[in-house]
Design a protein around this motif. Structure first.
Motif, short mmCIF file in Angstrom:
data_model
loop_
_atom_site.label_atom_id
_atom_site.label_comp_id
_atom_site.label_asym_id
_atom_site.label_seq_id
_atom_site.Cartn_x
_atom_site.Cartn_y
_atom_site.Cartn_z
N PRO A 1 1.35 -7.42 2.25
CA PRO A 1 1.40 -5.97 2.46
C PRO A 1 2.42 -5.29 1.55
O PRO A 1 3.22 -5.96 0.89
CB PRO A 1 1.82 -5.86 3.93
N MET B 1 -3.26 7.52 -4.40
CA MET B 1 -2.07 6.69 -4.17
C MET B 1 -1.04 7.44 -3.34
O MET B 1 -0.38 6.86 -2.48
CB MET B 1 -1.46 6.28 -5.52
N GLY C 1 -0.86 -7.39 -6.23
CA GLY C 1 -1.53 -6.19 -5.71
C GLY C 1 -3.02 -6.15 -6.04
O GLY C 1 -3.66 -5.12 -5.83
P1 AP5 Z 1 8.58 -5.43 -3.95
O1 AP5 Z 1 8.73 -6.74 -4.66
O2 AP5 Z 1 8.54 -4.19 -4.76
O3 AP5 Z 1 7.31 -5.50 -2.96
P2 AP5 Z 1 5.80 -5.35 -3.28
O4 AP5 Z 1 5.08 -6.29 -2.35
O5 AP5 Z 1 5.51 -5.49 -4.74
O6 AP5 Z 1 5.61 -3.85 -2.78
P3 AP5 Z 1 4.85 -2.61 -3.38
O7 AP5 Z 1 5.26 -1.42 -2.59
O8 AP5 Z 1 4.99 -2.52 -4.86
O9 AP5 Z 1 3.38 -3.04 -3.03
P4 AP5 Z 1 2.14 -2.22 -2.86
O10 AP5 Z 1 1.15 -3.32 -2.77
O11 AP5 Z 1 2.07 -1.23 -1.78
O12 AP5 Z 1 2.16 -1.30 -4.18
P5 AP5 Z 1 1.27 -1.31 -5.49
O13 AP5 Z 1 2.10 -0.78 -6.57
O14 AP5 Z 1 0.54 -2.59 -5.67
O15 AP5 Z 1 9.74 -5.36 -2.86
C1 AP5 Z 1 9.92 -4.21 -2.06
C2 AP5 Z 1 11.42 -4.00 -1.78
O16 AP5 Z 1 11.90 -5.09 -0.99
C3 AP5 Z 1 12.29 -3.99 -3.05
O17 AP5 Z 1 13.35 -3.08 -2.85
C4 AP5 Z 1 12.80 -5.44 -3.14
O18 AP5 Z 1 14.05 -5.52 -3.80
C5 AP5 Z 1 12.93 -5.81 -1.69
N1 AP5 Z 1 12.67 -7.22 -1.43
C6 AP5 Z 1 11.70 -8.00 -1.99
N2 AP5 Z 1 11.74 -9.25 -1.47
C7 AP5 Z 1 12.75 -9.25 -0.57
C8 AP5 Z 1 13.28 -10.26 0.31
N3 AP5 Z 1 12.76 -11.50 0.35
N4 AP5 Z 1 14.32 -9.90 1.11
C9 AP5 Z 1 14.82 -8.64 1.08
N5 AP5 Z 1 14.38 -7.63 0.27
C10 AP5 Z 1 13.35 -7.96 -0.54
O19 AP5 Z 1 0.13 -0.22 -5.09
C11 AP5 Z 1 0.43 1.14 -4.95
C12 AP5 Z 1 -0.86 1.91 -4.73
O20 AP5 Z 1 -1.71 1.77 -5.89
C13 AP5 Z 1 -1.74 1.45 -3.56
O21 AP5 Z 1 -1.32 2.03 -2.32
C14 AP5 Z 1 -3.12 1.92 -4.01
O22 AP5 Z 1 -3.28 3.30 -3.81
C15 AP5 Z 1 -3.08 1.67 -5.51
N6 AP5 Z 1 -3.56 0.33 -5.88
C16 AP5 Z 1 -2.85 -0.66 -6.48
N7 AP5 Z 1 -3.59 -1.75 -6.65
C17 AP5 Z 1 -4.82 -1.46 -6.13
C18 AP5 Z 1 -6.02 -2.22 -6.00
N8 AP5 Z 1 -6.10 -3.49 -6.42
N9 AP5 Z 1 -7.07 -1.62 -5.39
C19 AP5 Z 1 -7.02 -0.32 -4.98
N10 AP5 Z 1 -5.90 0.45 -5.08
C20 AP5 Z 1 -4.81 -0.13 -5.65
#
Ligand code: AP5
Length: 218
Positions: free
Chosen positions: A8, A53, A85
């Motif tokens: 997630p 988004m 993602g």
């Molecule tokens: P981070 O590593 O950034 O987590 P992440 O899982 O990559 O979270 P995202 O918010 O980037 O994921 P997402 O899937 O919602 O976004 P995406 O850009 O793909 O870590 C988060 C935080 O926690 C950081 O501060 C980090 O330092 C910290 N942290 C990490 N690990 C930790 C640990 N173990 N302990 C403590 N802290 C920790 O997607 C964005 C949008 O783009 C979507 O909503 C959608 O609209 C669109 N989109 C993207 N891909 C698609 C797709 N394939 N299909 C359709 N729409 C899409």
């Protein structure tokens, strides 16, 4: 090797994908980053994606698959990919299987990163990055050593993603549970899904993923 990090929003996919890019030579393919690049460039895809988004919904499979197919055509991707993602729907997963099969490849491993919802919300709601070098910070857990100054490059400008607020994060989690969580059974039935405790600290998660990958037969 082709690896999918499944989890997630806020599970740590991007954090671990960057580590794997450095340590194992895999290319990080983040559809979220690619869409944000399109938004920053003001392209037609970017303008359409931004609205979707910002409200936490998924961009259409058609658009995502076009963007991924184009990226997969670049030569730097040959050594292997860590998908961050993507895929996010069964249709995307099936299309990826076909895309890889056409290259004589397959998904070698899928690692599900499990984190409780309230922890995800707290991680994402406080997240921000340096506008100049992209170093990540958090309001509570990872502040710069000198307030308002980036530790890495000294910049005083920071940005927050438009979708990183509590309301949108809750919407993104609902979307994940409805549209992306079915991929757990999709990959379980193919025998290549493994899970890690994404609540552990970042280095422990890295070690757990490394341990799994060391045992994966290509
Ligand atoms: P981070 O590593 O950034 O987590 P992440 O899982 O990559 O979270 P995202 O918010 O980037 O994921 P997402 O899937 O919602 O976004 P995406 O850009 O793909 O870590 C988060 C935080 O926690 C950081 O501060 C980090 O330092 C910290 N942290 C990490 N690990 C930790 C640990 N173990 N302990 C403590 N802290 C920790 O997607 C964005 C949008 O783009 C979507 O909503 C959608 O609209 C669109 N989109 C993207 N891909 C698609 C797709 N394939 N299909 C359709 N729409 C899409």
């Amino acid at each position: 090797m082709n690896l999918i990090l499944l989890g997630p929003p806020g599970a740590g996919k991007g954090t671990q994908a960057k580590v794997l890019q450095e340590s194992r030579g895999l290319k990080q393919l983040s559809t979220g980053d690619m869409l944000r690049t399109a938004i920053a460039a003001g392209s037609e895809i970017g303008l359409k994606a931004k609205v979707i988004m910002d409200r936490g919904d998924l961009v259409s499979d058609e658009v995502i698959l076009d963007v991924v197919a184009e990226r997969m055509g670049k030569p730097d991707i040959k050594a292997g990919v860590v998908f961050d993602g993507f895929p996010r729907t069964p249709a995307q997963a099936q299309a990826l299987d076909k895309m890889l099969a056409a290259r004589g490849q397959k998904v070698d491993a899928v690692i599900e990163m499990k984190v409780e919802d309230e922890v995800l919300i707290s991680r994402i709601s406080g997240r921000y990055t340096c506008a100049k070098c992209g170093k990540g910070y958090h309001d509570s857990f990872a502040k710069p050593a000198r307030p308002g100054i980036c530790d890495a490059c000294g910049s005083t400008e920071f940005t927050r993603r438009a979708d990183d607020n509590e309301k949108t994060v809750r919407d993104r989690l609902n979307v994940y549970n409805k549209q992306t969580a079915p991929l757990v059974s999709y990959y379980t039935s193919r025998g290549n899904l493994r899970s890690v405790d994404g609540m552990a600290d970042i280095n422990h998660v890295t070690d757990a993923i490394g341990h799994i990958l060391d045992g994966v037969q290509r």
